[in-house]
Scaffold this motif. Structure first.
Motif, short mmCIF file in Angstrom:
data_model
loop_
_atom_site.label_atom_id
_atom_site.label_comp_id
_atom_site.label_asym_id
_atom_site.label_seq_id
_atom_site.Cartn_x
_atom_site.Cartn_y
_atom_site.Cartn_z
N THR A 1 0.83 -1.20 0.00
CA THR A 1 0.00 0.00 0.00
C THR A 1 0.86 1.26 0.00
O THR A 1 0.63 2.19 -0.78
CB THR A 1 -0.95 0.00 1.23
OG1 THR A 1 -1.76 -1.18 1.17
CG2 THR A 1 -1.82 1.23 1.26
N SER B 1 -6.71 -3.59 -1.46
CA SER B 1 -7.86 -4.23 -0.83
C SER B 1 -8.54 -5.22 -1.77
O SER B 1 -8.88 -6.34 -1.37
CB SER B 1 -8.88 -3.19 -0.36
OG SER B 1 -8.34 -2.39 0.66
N PHE C 1 -5.79 -6.16 6.24
CA PHE C 1 -6.45 -4.86 6.33
C PHE C 1 -5.86 -3.99 7.43
O PHE C 1 -5.84 -2.76 7.30
CB PHE C 1 -7.96 -5.02 6.47
CG PHE C 1 -8.62 -5.30 5.16
CD1 PHE C 1 -8.68 -4.33 4.18
CD2 PHE C 1 -9.17 -6.54 4.89
CE1 PHE C 1 -9.26 -4.58 2.94
CE2 PHE C 1 -9.77 -6.81 3.67
CZ PHE C 1 -9.82 -5.82 2.69
N ILE D 1 -2.88 -2.50 5.75
CA ILE D 1 -3.33 -1.46 4.81
C ILE D 1 -3.70 -0.19 5.58
O ILE D 1 -3.31 0.92 5.18
CB ILE D 1 -4.51 -1.98 3.96
CG1 ILE D 1 -4.05 -3.09 3.01
CG2 ILE D 1 -5.17 -0.84 3.19
CD1 ILE D 1 -5.19 -3.87 2.35
#
Length: 131
Positions: free
Chosen positions: A55, A82, A109, A112
């Protein structure tokens, strides 16, 4: 020139992740898997770091480009990573040597999110708003 290097880093890191996924999907051994197994919660930490760094690298390569989603600016890198993470994790259900694990998805996640927060801070430092 520096921007091209950032793009190359993002592409190379994505390629590295693809290679690791290929090794895992085909049941091959790797020094990375041995290292992850030797660290407590290494698998989850690996997911956090791999997709968090991806990311960050994509944010840098795209100069922190955002898109409006439901009226809120979201980094394009967050949308890309994602989507990739969800598809990759769900695909494991169909690969004999892999296991679908929602805790891995949570770790993805979390990485991220944390690296997006770092990206927001970094963006302010690299591209300050001039008044």
């Amino acid at each position: 020139m520096f921007q091209r290097i950032l793009v190359l880093i993002a592409i190379s890191f994505f390629g590295f992740i693809g290679w690791v996924i290929y090794l895992a999907n085909t049941g091959q051994k790797s020094v990375f898997f041995e290292l992850v197994a030797a660290i407590p919660y290494g698998d989850k930490l690996g997911h956090f770091c791999l997709f968090g760094l991806l990311t960050l690298f994509i944010n840098l390569a795209f100069k922190f480009k955002t898109m409006n989603v439901a009226g809120r600016p979201i980094y394009l890198a967050v949308l890309i990573v994602s989507t990739f993470v969800i598809l990759e994790e769900l695909s494991q259900h169909f690969v004999e040597s892999r296991t679908l694990d929602f805790v891995d998805l949570i770790a993805d996640f979390a990485g991220i999110a944390v690296f997006s927060a770092f990206s927001a801070w970094l963006c302010k430092k690299l591209y300050p708003i001039k008044v």
